[in-house]
Design an enzyme around this catalytic site. Structure first.
Site, mmCIF file in Angstrom:
data_model
loop_
_atom_site.group_PDB
_atom_site.id
_atom_site.type_symbol
_atom_site.label_atom_id
_atom_site.label_comp_id
_atom_site.label_asym_id
_atom_site.label_seq_id
_atom_site.Cartn_x
_atom_site.Cartn_y
_atom_site.Cartn_z
ATOM 1 N N HIS A 18 5.372 6.566 -1.269
ATOM 2 C CA HIS A 18 6.192 5.367 -1.451
ATOM 3 C C HIS A 18 5.402 4.114 -1.086
ATOM 4 O O HIS A 18 4.449 4.171 -0.315
ATOM 5 C CB HIS A 18 7.484 5.448 -0.627
ATOM 6 C CG HIS A 18 7.257 5.334 0.844
ATOM 7 N ND1 HIS A 18 6.776 6.365 1.616
ATOM 8 C CD2 HIS A 18 7.437 4.289 1.689
ATOM 9 C CE1 HIS A 18 6.677 5.969 2.866
ATOM 10 N NE2 HIS A 18 7.066 4.707 2.941
ATOM 11 N N HIS B 47 0.842 -1.192 0.000
ATOM 12 C CA HIS B 47 0.000 0.000 0.000
ATOM 13 C C HIS B 47 0.876 1.241 0.000
ATOM 14 O O HIS B 47 2.070 1.171 0.270
ATOM 15 C CB HIS B 47 -0.916 0.013 1.236
ATOM 16 C CG HIS B 47 -0.153 0.240 2.498
ATOM 17 N ND1 HIS B 47 0.497 -0.786 3.162
ATOM 18 C CD2 HIS B 47 0.103 1.372 3.199
ATOM 19 C CE1 HIS B 47 1.114 -0.282 4.222
ATOM 20 N NE2 HIS B 47 0.889 1.025 4.270
#
Length: 174
Positions: free
Chosen positions: A123, A42
């Protein structure tokens, strides 16, 4: 899961098929460390930490008010930090992603939720405690982002398990 409090965060959940492709690519690099399971891949938008479960409805209402457009995300940069964190990032984060994160952070702060003060860094964590330097790589993973979610993290003997609490669509507004 503890009924009185939950460890919460807002995130973009990596679609299953893309998560599998990313995990296979990561595993082929032959690195040593603690890989993140494909189901847990995620991109965190806002980490809330431990929160009373009575605030879930408030978080849901807050998220439902956000006006953010869908966007395409290209993860094309592989980074390994000194602390062993290995992640994929966009070399050019989409403006819509930055706007979503900023809107969410502002709404959370206004509602009295404490957030970390560090700048948002888009990220997707691939591995923790990565002890080997990754080879030169040219990743390119494209993701059409159409929704965001509120997740709860529970630690088990086999690692963290993420449970989706709710999800909201990203919609084009005029």
């Amino acid at each position: 899961m503890n009924a009185t409090s939950l460890r919460l965060f807002f995130a973009l959940r990596c679609p299953t098929e893309l998560a599998e492709r990313i995990a296979q690519w990561r595993d082929a690099l032959g690195l040593h460390g603690h890989p993140v399971p494909p189901a847990n891949l995620h991109l965190t938008l806002a980490f809330l930490g431990q929160q009373p479960s009575v605030r879930l409805a408030e978080l849901g209402s807050l998220a439902a008010t956000l006006k953010a457009a869908p966007f395409d995300l290209r993860l094309d940069t592989l980074v390994r930090r000194r602390n062993g964190l290995l992640y994929l990032a966009p070399s050019e984060p989409p403006a819509a992603l930055q706007e979503l994160a900023e809107q969410l952070h502002q709404a959370l702060r206004t509602a009295g939720f404490g957030l970390e003060e560090r700048p948002f860094l888009a990220h997707l964590t691939l591995m923790r405690r990565c002890t080997t330097r990754p080879p030169a790589a040219n990743p390119s993973f494209d993701w059409s982002v159409g929704h965001f979610a509120l997740l709860a993290s529970e630690t088990s003997p086999r690692g963290s398990v993420y449970q989706q609490i709710a999800e909201w669509p990203l919609l084009r507004f005029r």
